[in-house]
Scaffold this motif. Structure first.
Motif, PDB file in Angstrom:
ATOM      1  N   GLY A 174       3.815  -7.589  -6.167  1.00  0.00           N
ATOM      2  CA  GLY A 174       3.458  -8.994  -6.159  1.00  0.00           C
ATOM      3  C   GLY A 174       2.599  -9.356  -7.359  1.00  0.00           C
ATOM      4  O   GLY A 174       2.417  -8.548  -8.278  1.00  0.00           O
ATOM      5  N   PRO A 175       2.040 -10.562  -7.369  1.00  0.00           N
ATOM      6  CA  PRO A 175       1.262 -11.009  -8.539  1.00  0.00           C
ATOM      7  C   PRO A 175       0.089 -10.102  -8.878  1.00  0.00           C
ATOM      8  O   PRO A 175      -0.208  -9.882 -10.044  1.00  0.00           O
ATOM      9  CB  PRO A 175       0.781 -12.400  -8.121  1.00  0.00           C
ATOM     10  N   GLY A 176      -0.581  -9.543  -7.864  1.00  0.00           N
ATOM     11  CA  GLY A 176      -1.715  -8.676  -8.135  1.00  0.00           C
ATOM     12  C   GLY A 176      -1.365  -7.220  -8.241  1.00  0.00           C
ATOM     13  O   GLY A 176      -2.256  -6.366  -8.317  1.00  0.00           O
ATOM     14  N   ASP A 177      -0.095  -6.897  -8.256  1.00  0.00           N
ATOM     15  CA  ASP A 177       0.359  -5.503  -8.252  1.00  0.00           C
ATOM     16  C   ASP A 177       0.950  -5.114  -9.585  1.00  0.00           C
ATOM     17  O   ASP A 177       1.985  -4.441  -9.659  1.00  0.00           O
ATOM     18  CB  ASP A 177       1.391  -5.288  -7.135  1.00  0.00           C
ATOM     19  N   ARG A 178       0.325  -5.532 -10.628  1.00  0.00           N
ATOM     20  CA  ARG A 178       0.798  -5.195 -11.967  1.00  0.00           C
ATOM     21  C   ARG A 178       0.876  -3.680 -12.158  1.00  0.00           C
ATOM     22  O   ARG A 178       1.813  -3.165 -12.761  1.00  0.00           O
ATOM     23  CB  ARG A 178      -0.153  -5.818 -12.989  1.00  0.00           C
ATOM     24  N   ALA A 179      -0.129  -2.956 -11.606  1.00  0.00           N
ATOM     25  CA  ALA A 179      -0.157  -1.502 -11.760  1.00  0.00           C
ATOM     26  C   ALA A 179       1.029  -0.849 -11.056  1.00  0.00           C
ATOM     27  O   ALA A 179       1.531   0.185 -11.519  1.00  0.00           O
ATOM     28  CB  ALA A 179      -1.474  -0.944 -11.219  1.00  0.00           C
ATOM     29  N   ILE A 180       1.478  -1.434  -9.951  1.00  0.00           N
ATOM     30  CA  ILE A 180       2.630  -0.857  -9.244  1.00  0.00           C
ATOM     31  C   ILE A 180       3.871  -0.922 -10.111  1.00  0.00           C
ATOM     32  O   ILE A 180       4.600   0.067 -10.265  1.00  0.00           O
ATOM     33  CB  ILE A 180       2.852  -1.597  -7.908  1.00  0.00           C
ATOM     34  N   LEU A 181       4.124  -2.086 -10.701  1.00  0.00           N
ATOM     35  CA  LEU A 181       5.312  -2.232 -11.533  1.00  0.00           C
ATOM     36  C   LEU A 181       5.209  -1.378 -12.789  1.00  0.00           C
ATOM     37  O   LEU A 181       6.204  -0.770 -13.217  1.00  0.00           O
ATOM     38  CB  LEU A 181       5.506  -3.706 -11.896  1.00  0.00           C
ATOM     39  N   THR A 185       0.833  -1.207   0.000  1.00  0.00           N
ATOM     40  CA  THR A 185       0.000   0.000   0.000  1.00  0.00           C
ATOM     41  C   THR A 185       0.861   1.247   0.000  1.00  0.00           C
ATOM     42  O   THR A 185       0.550   2.236  -0.696  1.00  0.00           O
ATOM     43  CB  THR A 185      -0.929  -0.016   1.225  1.00  0.00           C
ATOM     44  N   ALA A 186       1.954   1.221   0.758  1.00  0.00           N
ATOM     45  CA  ALA A 186       2.874   2.358   0.750  1.00  0.00           C
ATOM     46  C   ALA A 186       3.508   2.536  -0.626  1.00  0.00           C
ATOM     47  O   ALA A 186       3.720   3.666  -1.088  1.00  0.00           O
ATOM     48  CB  ALA A 186       3.954   2.160   1.818  1.00  0.00           C
ATOM     49  N   ALA A 187       3.817   1.431  -1.304  1.00  0.00           N
ATOM     50  CA  ALA A 187       4.392   1.526  -2.645  1.00  0.00           C
ATOM     51  C   ALA A 187       3.407   2.167  -3.615  1.00  0.00           C
ATOM     52  O   ALA A 187       3.790   2.982  -4.467  1.00  0.00           O
ATOM     53  CB  ALA A 187       4.809   0.140  -3.133  1.00  0.00           C
ATOM     54  N   ARG A 188       2.126   1.805  -3.513  1.00  0.00           N
ATOM     55  CA  ARG A 188       1.122   2.441  -4.384  1.00  0.00           C
ATOM     56  C   ARG A 188       1.054   3.941  -4.121  1.00  0.00           C
ATOM     57  O   ARG A 188       0.917   4.740  -5.062  1.00  0.00           O
ATOM     58  CB  ARG A 188      -0.251   1.817  -4.138  1.00  0.00           C
ATOM     59  N   LEU A 189       1.123   4.318  -2.853  1.00  0.00           N
ATOM     60  CA  LEU A 189       1.079   5.736  -2.516  1.00  0.00           C
ATOM     61  C   LEU A 189       2.275   6.474  -3.083  1.00  0.00           C
ATOM     62  O   LEU A 189       2.141   7.589  -3.616  1.00  0.00           O
ATOM     63  CB  LEU A 189       1.014   5.889  -0.997  1.00  0.00           C
ATOM     64  N   VAL A 190       3.461   5.884  -2.997  1.00  0.00           N
ATOM     65  CA  VAL A 190       4.664   6.534  -3.522  1.00  0.00           C
ATOM     66  C   VAL A 190       4.558   6.717  -5.035  1.00  0.00           C
ATOM     67  O   VAL A 190       4.907   7.777  -5.576  1.00  0.00           O
ATOM     68  CB  VAL A 190       5.921   5.721  -3.146  1.00  0.00           C
ATOM     69  N   VAL A 191       4.079   5.690  -5.733  1.00  0.00           N
ATOM     70  CA  VAL A 191       3.912   5.810  -7.186  1.00  0.00           C
ATOM     71  C   VAL A 191       2.932   6.921  -7.520  1.00  0.00           C
ATOM     72  O   VAL A 191       3.165   7.738  -8.424  1.00  0.00           O
ATOM     73  CB  VAL A 191       3.435   4.467  -7.778  1.00  0.00           C
ATOM     74  N   GLU A 192       1.825   6.993  -6.773  1.00  0.00           N
ATOM     75  CA  GLU A 192       0.824   8.033  -7.029  1.00  0.00           C
ATOM     76  C   GLU A 192       1.393   9.424  -6.753  1.00  0.00           C
ATOM     77  O   GLU A 192       1.140  10.376  -7.510  1.00  0.00           O
ATOM     78  CB  GLU A 192      -0.408   7.775  -6.154  1.00  0.00           C
ATOM     79  N   LEU A 193       2.164   9.577  -5.685  1.00  0.00           N
ATOM     80  CA  LEU A 193       2.757  10.873  -5.362  1.00  0.00           C
ATOM     81  C   LEU A 193       3.774  11.296  -6.410  1.00  0.00           C
ATOM     82  O   LEU A 193       3.801  12.458  -6.831  1.00  0.00           O
ATOM     83  CB  LEU A 193       3.410  10.807  -3.980  1.00  0.00           C
ATOM     84  N   ILE A 194       4.601  10.359  -6.851  1.00  0.00           N
ATOM     85  CA  ILE A 194       5.609  10.709  -7.859  1.00  0.00           C
ATOM     86  C   ILE A 194       4.938  11.114  -9.168  1.00  0.00           C
ATOM     87  O   ILE A 194       5.327  12.104  -9.808  1.00  0.00           O
ATOM     88  CB  ILE A 194       6.580   9.537  -8.076  1.00  0.00           C
ATOM     89  N   GLN A 195       3.922  10.379  -9.559  1.00  0.00           N
ATOM     90  CA  GLN A 195       3.236  10.712 -10.807  1.00  0.00           C
ATOM     91  C   GLN A 195       2.468  12.022 -10.699  1.00  0.00           C
ATOM     92  O   GLN A 195       2.373  12.774 -11.669  1.00  0.00           O
ATOM     93  CB  GLN A 195       2.283   9.577 -11.191  1.00  0.00           C
ATOM     94  N   SER A 196       1.922  12.298  -9.509  1.00  0.00           N
ATOM     95  CA  SER A 196       1.182  13.553  -9.340  1.00  0.00           C
ATOM     96  C   SER A 196       2.105  14.762  -9.269  1.00  0.00           C
ATOM     97  O   SER A 196       1.776  15.829  -9.782  1.00  0.00           O
ATOM     98  CB  SER A 196       0.319  13.478  -8.067  1.00  0.00           C
ATOM     99  N   LEU A 197       3.233  14.601  -8.620  1.00  0.00           N
ATOM    100  CA  LEU A 197       4.174  15.714  -8.472  1.00  0.00           C
ATOM    101  C   LEU A 197       5.112  15.849  -9.655  1.00  0.00           C
ATOM    102  O   LEU A 197       5.916  16.789  -9.681  1.00  0.00           O
ATOM    103  CB  LEU A 197       5.005  15.514  -7.190  1.00  0.00           C
ATOM    104  N   LYS A 198       5.036  14.902 -10.602  1.00  0.00           N
ATOM    105  CA  LYS A 198       5.918  14.872 -11.761  1.00  0.00           C
ATOM    106  C   LYS A 198       7.344  14.555 -11.317  1.00  0.00           C
ATOM    107  O   LYS A 198       7.919  15.250 -10.483  1.00  0.00           O
ATOM    108  CB  LYS A 198       5.897  16.185 -12.539  1.00  0.00           C
ATOM    109  N   CYS A 199       7.889  13.543 -11.898  1.00  0.00           N
ATOM    110  CA  CYS A 199       9.239  13.100 -11.506  1.00  0.00           C
ATOM    111  C   CYS A 199      10.267  14.175 -11.809  1.00  0.00           C
ATOM    112  O   CYS A 199      11.211  14.387 -11.066  1.00  0.00           O
ATOM    113  CB  CYS A 199       9.591  11.804 -12.233  1.00  0.00           C
ATOM    114  N   VAL A 200      10.117  14.890 -12.910  1.00  0.00           N
ATOM    115  CA  VAL A 200      11.027  15.975 -13.274  1.00  0.00           C
ATOM    116  C   VAL A 200      10.175  17.172 -13.641  1.00  0.00           C
ATOM    117  O   VAL A 200       9.231  17.061 -14.419  1.00  0.00           O
ATOM    118  CB  VAL A 200      11.937  15.590 -14.448  1.00  0.00           C
ATOM    119  N   HIS A 201      10.473  18.311 -13.075  1.00  0.00           N
ATOM    120  CA  HIS A 201       9.706  19.510 -13.354  1.00  0.00           C
ATOM    121  C   HIS A 201       9.983  20.010 -14.775  1.00  0.00           C
ATOM    122  O   HIS A 201      10.956  19.628 -15.425  1.00  0.00           O
ATOM    123  CB  HIS A 201      10.049  20.610 -12.338  1.00  0.00           C
TER     124      HIS A 201
END
Length: 1435
Positions: A984-991, A940-956
């Motif tokens: 994991g197996p059900g975390d395709r979106a995370i990867l 769950t923390a990994a999903r949050l980190v991915v969402e934050l990075i995508q929302s804040l843009k990795c590079v301005h």
């Protein structure tokens, strides 16, 4: 006359006098013993000396420590009662105490004086207490006898006795000695030294080391006491294989004994093997079923039970014994599960040195055949036995533990699918896949073995054997139960209307079997009358039936998740309507609900939650959407904000929150079936539309009132326990768990609103980047945005950078939730993570909707008059205004994921045959592994980190040219690398999200800039004379994204033709008795096809099999290895070369990332061994040299070689300084252990690589350096030998570069001197065969290695066992020198190697010494001595 009538003579009968018992006189026992009459020696203790029964009970109940003192007073070594493993005491890190020298001397002297045979020894040792008052006299005589003996006589006597005695007796006597002497005061080393001083030289030199080790071993309390824990690896096994250590741990469980409470016992091995105790010799009670009060002196359970004995008792003829054995087995397995789930970093501290992991694996393994015994017990005609058996099966399948995991997982909105629990294993890595780990998962047993073909004729039935069932059960216990026909038996038991406790356990077992795999779920569906019996449970009345009804609904839900077609059948058959009966009733009030009491509310809440979850599964397939109109009136009670004071007064806030949260999650699932909003008319349109395949869609007219209800939940200050989080940072506490329940409700509300907003704003692929794609905006969109702003969800910044927040405490909800995540309460921690995730997604959706309707409407007209701050936040964007607040939280959770990703690697510690996935919590792994709630929190923390990075843009957008400005970007890249290892197996979106972050063109551009800076600052590496352009970055982004998704996210499916043929064969052919075998071969050899997108919409379950997640640590090396895969070579075009070029660039960037930017931060790249990275470089050259033909990729390849060479030198020097150069078979520490780390047959790969080197390289320097690395001294000896032989046989030794041009320092190739006989002989063979002649001329590294190692072996001191080999090698060199003249200079160079300078006084002495050594190797051979003389004259 009746002969049995004794009445007439009864008056004349005289009473028989009982013979008086006399105390035995032991005054003349020595004479009896010396005479050898063992029968005259009585073992009955003196009546006056016997221990009273009260004292015996006291002795039995004492702990391990107190027993030491009691033994001195009572001299009792009787069998101790079952004692939990927690009573075991460890001193100095070692369990148990050592056997003292003084006790050994006393023992040996007694034995020598008595001169008894084996049986007499047993009798006397078991009757030690009987000596009583003469004990002091015996000791005094023994001491006097010892004083008259010399030390040599004592040592000889000790040796003679030890050789004659039974090891079990020695163990028993050592135990007695420890009880007498109390706690040990001397260390293990002192004891060993004392033993060595008393053992004679004959014992030391006769190879009798086992005698000495037997005396000094006493490091364990008992040799059969407990299975070892991973932290307690025996000495000398540090370098053994993981599998060997694991096997030994499991084998120790065979002799482990348990009390009736399921605790591991401490029982003397001698007492177990002989059925004896100290007071006297007890009859053999090896058969546990024959224990009774007479044979066991009133305590049949005193010796405990091994697992095999428990399983034997299950088949006892006595029903009570069968029930007792099943209850004992249930206790053992429950304790194992509990300890496995609670074991974290140091399992030994939790489980008190009892290896519960090995106990669990052994009990469920093939040896005890537990499944067969339980299946037989399930057919018992005693209800108590059947109930106990079902409870054991329920524990074996970990039904309760797994359901707890799935219950928590279903509360996380981001988790849309569930996992199958079937045991699986990885396909074996092979050369076709570059030896990379992370192959496709396979089921441990084939689905066809679970459901064998049904043959009508009797012959086919006879071919099915019980042994086949046992074999399948050993591979997979759930499959074994299904194959053994457990489903018809469960169906029969349900039809007999058993008690609710048995019904609940039976349905729990069905749930565990249904979660196993689609095959087992299909078997349940096709079992006659079984589903109908489960549905009939729902019609039973009474509060006592509610737990069974909850389980029945869960059962139907799990089956529906497995197959979409079942949902349609359940709807057609009316099952769905019967399940949802509760929602058809008239609405009730909170007072009416709460008047029945908290327990009733808890059960009804759980029932409604399961009903809503079942409805949510149907909705996910597009069914039963129209039922919203029927259920909405009843749902309003749970969706609307209640009077919280009343809930608190009735103490049902948790129950209400649970139902409310699930109701909002169900609405979120309904929102997925909303049509795209494109006109205002849709908001007023009534009814439900039917789409394709008769799938229903939700109506927008139902959404508006639901959204209005949800908006009221965004006012947080009136919600109890959520308001308490406003003060939790200052008060540093959380009031109770109810705060977690209310946070779950807020999380569900945010998720539902996000799902609705997602149907308003089309995806970017539909309309491109047009910011005015929405012609209008619904009123509730800005309303939600205003509530987010007003209720302090974020800390916003104004244009000057000062924080603007209206909360008097100065903390935003984001900060408070971040604080809650670090609390010990898991429910609060996970709910805060889920709430943060939903909040970020909702804020991003609101920004997207407003941005795309910016020019079409005025936000103020929609929401009324706004303050300046509110208007600015909505116009500029919530995410942008809260960037600082979100960035702080990103740093917190990014570092959390980076520090926790190694826990995923515990999934694959063991290979096939180890703890299987799905067998219990965490696949039998400590801490639960993937199935643990800790792992769920990490994902769950990994999903949050991915969402934050995508929302804040990795590079301005702005250009960043300084290292300081780039540091956040590079840090996020490092977090993305860690996230890849968490999926994991059900975390395709995370990867997929992590890969999209890593391979954005502007991210690769910044990595390139950082790479050039790294090369410029590192003086050891040369900088590139060229630069990558924008087109290169776009190519790299496209190629790497495509490759890694194809490689790691592909799903393997059987081809349709193959499946049809298998089906036909399965249908018409009579199956033999042999089971189908699952091969570990690589998936590319099978008739398969691959899908690179997750297109399976017919199931809501995720199978571990047929996919690759979680990926291995070295996943990023696959791009480099792909070009060297033989099976892909024919299909290779320019694309394959592009993948290799892109992979080399990305690898070099990853290596530079931790070297400069994060010197103190551990990157996942650093955890990949150097052997894997060097192998990847070799793999890119395995088929062709295309990667070296392009200038840029050639420079990158060369730089990687130099970098890894320097890294190898640093590691070697570090080990040398720290003194860690341990010798393994004569080799130093193998940092480059290719065989153990990559593949056991790695030598074959090296031979193929050398063949390619000779065919296409033409002596290429970079290719030659890559080959030369396999001759490094830190490489496995077998790989070095194979490399040398392959080069020699192909006449390629001269093509290797000089030693100074190799990637590593010369010392790494030369030191320490070679002492492997085979390699030395290979050097000499190449020398004498002339294969080194050209290498000598060209100065190749091959000649330098042969010269150095042969010189060190011949002219330096060698061990005595190597003299014969030295002479042999020297003779062969001299004969070659005498027969051929073209290599004379080579032998001259060998003798002159490392000579002092000519003006050095020792120059001539060294030459003379070496010549004399050569003469000595001739062993008097006159012809060879003449050759040496000629050599001396030439020198």
């Amino acid at each position: 006359m009746d002969e049995t009538d004794y009445a007439p003579i009864s008056a004349f009968a005289i009473p028989i006098e009982r013979k008086e018992k006399k105390s035995l006189d032991f005054s003349s026992w020595r004479g009896l013993v010396s005479g050898g009459n063992s029968n005259s020696t009585s073992s009955q203790p003196n009546k006056k000396e016997a221990i009273p029964s009260e004292e015996k009970k006291k002795t039995v109940s004492t702990t391990f420590q107190s027993r030491n003192d009691e033994a001195l007073k009572e001299s009792s070594v009787s069998v101790k009662r079952a004692k939990p493993s927690s009573d075991m005491v460890c001193q100095n890190g070692e369990p148990g105490m050592q056997f003292s020298q003084s006790n050994g001397l006393e023992l040996s002297t007694v034995e020598e004086n008595l001169s008894l045979n084996g049986r007499e020894t047993h009798m006397l040792m078991s009757s030690a207490q009987g000596f009583g008052s003469t004990k002091d006299d015996i000791h005094a005589e023994n001491s006097a006898r010892l004083n008259l003996m010399s030390s040599q006589e004592i040592a000889d006597a000790q040796l003679e006795i030890i050789e004659k005695m039974n090891p079990a007796v020695i163990e028993m006597l050592k135990k007695r000695g420890r009880d007498k002497l109390g706690n040990m005061k001397s260390s293990d080393l002192e004891q060993a030294n004392d033993l060595d001083s008393h053992l004679p030289e004959a014992c030391k030199n006769r190879g009798n080391d086992n005698v000495r080790s037997e005396l000094s071993s006493g490091s364990l309390i008992s040799s059969k006491m407990t299975a070892m824990h991973p932290d307690c690896v025996p000495a000398g096994q540090e370098h053994s294989s993981t599998w060997k250590i694991w096997s030994e741990r499991v084998e120790k469980v065979r002799d482990l004994r348990f009390s009736l409470e399921g605790n591991a016992m401490e029982v003397d091995s001698y007492q177990i093997s002989n059925g004896c105790e100290a007071e006297g010799c007890r009859p053999d009670i090896g058969n546990a079923a024959e224990r009774d009060f007479l044979r066991t002196e009133g305590d049949p359970a005193a010796l405990g039970y091994s697992i095999k004995e428990v399983i034997e008792l299950i088949r006892s003829m006595v029903p009570a014994q069968r029930a007792l054995a099943l209850k004992l087995l249930d206790s053992i397995l429950n304790k194992a599960l509990f300890n496995l789930l609670n074991a974290k970093d140091e399992p030994s501290k939790v489980s008190n040195h009892v290896d519960w992991q090995a106990i669990w694996a052994y009990a469920l393994g093939p040896e005890p055949q537990l499944v067969l015994s339980l299946r037989i017990a399930l057919d018992d005609n005693h209800h108590s036995v059947v109930l106990a058996c079902v409870k054991v099966i329920r524990c074996m399948l970990s039904c309760d533990m797994n359901e707890n995991y799935f219950n928590v997982a279903e509360r996380v909105p981001a988790i849309q699918k569930v996992f199958c629990t079937a045991p699986v294993f990885r396909s074996r890595p092979e050369i076709d896949s570059g030896f990379l780990q992370g192959g496709f998962w396979k089921y441990s047993t084939k689905p066809s073995n679970i459901l064998p073909s049904s043959v009508d004729d009797n012959d086919g039935e006879e071919e099915r054997t019980i042994q086949d069932d046992v074999v399948v059960a050993g591979q997979d216990i759930s499959a074994g139960f299904v194959r053994m026909g457990i489903l018809p038996r469960i169906c029969y038991l349900l039809e007999m209307e058993p008690i609710p406790a048995l019904v609940e356990s039976l349905v729990s077992v069905l749930i565990g079997l249904a979660r196993h795999s689609p095959t087992c779920a299909n078997a349940i569906i096709h079992c006659p009358r079984l589903i109908q019996n489960v549905v009939n449970i729902l019609t039973r009345q009474g509060m006592g039936e509610l737990p069974c009804q909850i389980k029945a609904i869960t059962m139907i839900k799990v089956l529906s998740q497995m197959d979409k077609r079942l949902c349609s059948n359940f709807v057609k058959d009316g099952v769905f309507q019967r399940v949802m009966w509760h929602w058809y009733r008239s609405p009730i009030t909170l007072d009416q609900w709460g008047q029945y009491g908290k327990e009733h509310c808890k059960l009804t809440a759980a029932l409604m939650v399961e009903q809503l979850r079942l409805w949510k599964v149907f909705i996910s397939y597009g069914y039963c959407v129209a039922y919203f109109a029927d259920f909405f009136l009843h749902m309003c009670l749970w969706l609307s904000r209640p009077t919280f004071n009343k809930l608190l007064e009735l103490n049902i806030l948790d129950e209400f929150a649970h139902v409310t949260g699930e109701a909002f999650l169900t609405l979120g699932a309904l929102a997925e079936w909303l049509p795209r909003l494109h006109s205002k008319d849709q908001l007023n349109k009534q009814g439900t539309d039917l789409g394709g395949d008769n799938l229903e869609s939700w109506s927008w007219s139902h959404v508006v009132p639901v959204v209005d209800i949800a908006i009221h939940w965004l006012t947080l200050k009136d919600i109890p326990y959520v308001l308490s989080t406003f003060h939790c940072i200052n008060e540093n506490n959380i009031h109770n768990s109810a705060s977690g329940s209310m946070i779950w409700v807020i999380s569900a509300v945010l998720h539902m609103l996000d799902c609705v907003f997602d149907r308003i704003s089309p995806s970017s692929s539909d309309d491109g980047n047009d910011s005015t794609s929405l012609p209008w905006l619904p009123e509730f969109v800005p309303k939600v945005g205003i509530e987010i702003v007003k209720n302090h969800f974020f800390r916003f910044n104004d244009s000057s950078g000062a924080g603007l927040i209206r909360d008097m405490e100065g903390y935003s909800l984001v900060q408070r939730l971040c604080y809650l995540n670090h609390q010990d309460d898991f429910d609060v921690s996970l709910s805060s993570l889920s709430c943060l995730h939903g909040l970020v997604r909702l804020a991003s959706s609101v920004d997207k909707c407003i941005e795309r309707a910016r020019n079409a409407c005025d936000i103020q007209l929609l929401t009324g008059v706004l303050t300046e701050m509110d208007d600015k936040v909505l116009v500029d964007g919530i995410i942008k205004c809260a960037e600082d607040d979100l960035t702080r939280e990103l740093n917190v959770f990014g570092n959390l994921v980076s520090s926790k990703w190694p826990m995923v690697q515990s999934l694959e510690i063991f290979g096939r045959g180890g703890p299987a996935p799905g067998v219990g919590v965490g696949w039998g792994s400590p801490g639960g592994s993937f199935w643990s709630l800790n792992f769920l929190q990490l994902q769950t923390a990994a999903r949050l980190v991915v969402e934050l990075i995508q929302s804040l843009k990795c590079v301005h957008e702005r250009d960043q040219t300084s290292v300081e400005a780039m540091e956040p970007t590079l840090q996020r890249v490092n977090w993305a690398l860690a996230i890849c290892l968490v999926a994991g197996p059900g975390d395709r979106a995370i990867l997929e999200g992590a890969l999209s972050i890593l391979f954005q063109p502007h991210v690769l551009k910044h990595l390139s800039f950082f790479l050039h800076r790294f090369l410029h600052l590192d003086n050891r590496l040369k900088s590139f004379k060229w630069q990558y352009d924008e087109n290169d970055y776009f190519i790299f982004s496209k190629v790497l994204n495509s490759h890694f998704r194809e490689r790691w996210l592909s799903v393997k499916m059987k081809s349709s033709g193959d499946a049809d043929s298998r089906s036909q064969a399965h249908k018409f052919q009579v199956k033999g008795s042999a089971l189908e075998t699952i091969h570990e071969s690589n998936e590319n050899r099978e008739n398969t096809k691959f899908s690179f997108t997750n297109t399976d919409s017919s199931s809501s379950c995720v199978q571990w099999a047929h996919q690759r997640l979680p990926i291995p640590m070295h996943w990023f090396l696959s791009a480099i290895c792909r070009i060297g895969e033989q099976n892909n070579f024919d299909k290779k075009t320019l694309n394959g070369i592009d993948v290799a070029r892109s992979g080399l660039f990305f690898l070099l960037c990853l290596e530079a990332l931790p070297s400069l930017m994060f010197p103190n931060f551990e990157s996942p790249v650093l955890n990949v061994s150097l052997a894997w990275k060097l192998h990847a470089l070799s793999m890119s050259l395995h088929v062709n040299m295309a990667v070296l033909e392009e200038e840029k990729s050639r420079d990158v390849f060369e730089t990687l070689q130099e970098f890894y060479g320097k890294q190898l030198d640093e590691l070697r020097c570090k080990e040398k300084k720290q003194g860690f150069q341990s010798q393994i078979n004569g080799n130093p520490s193998l940092l480059l252990s290719f065989q153990s780390q990559i593949n056991e047959g790695y030598s074959t790969f090296v031979e193929n690589l050398i063949e390619q080197f000779g065919a296409v390289s033409y002596g290429d320097l970079i290719f030659g350096r890559q080959i030369a690395i396999y001759l490094h001294r830190l490489v496995d000896s077998l790989v070095r030998l194979a490399t040398w032989n392959a080069l020699s046989n192909a006449h390629l030794l001269e093509l290797l570069p000089p030693l100074e041009l190799c990637s590593s320092e010369a010392e790494g190739y030369l030191e320490p001197p070679e002492d492997n006989d085979a390699i030395l002989e290979a050097y000499a063979k190449s020398w004498t065969s002339g294969f080194l002649d050209r290498a000598f001329i060209r100065g190749s590294v091959s000649f330098s290695l042969a010269t150095h190692h042969l010189h060190s072996f011949i002219f330096k001191s060698v061990a005595s066992n190597k003299l014969k080999l030295r002479n042999k090698l020297a003779k062969s060199l001299l004969r070659s020198y005498s027969h051929t003249h073209h290599n004379n200079e080579m032998l001259h160079h060998l003798v002159r190697y490392k000579l002092p300078l000519s003006h050095d006084p020792s120059h001539s002495d060294v030459i003379s010494h070496r010549v004399e050594l050569l003469k000595a190797t001739c062993e008097g051979n006159s012809s060879l001595i003449a050759v040496v003389d000629n050599l001396k004259s030439a020198l």
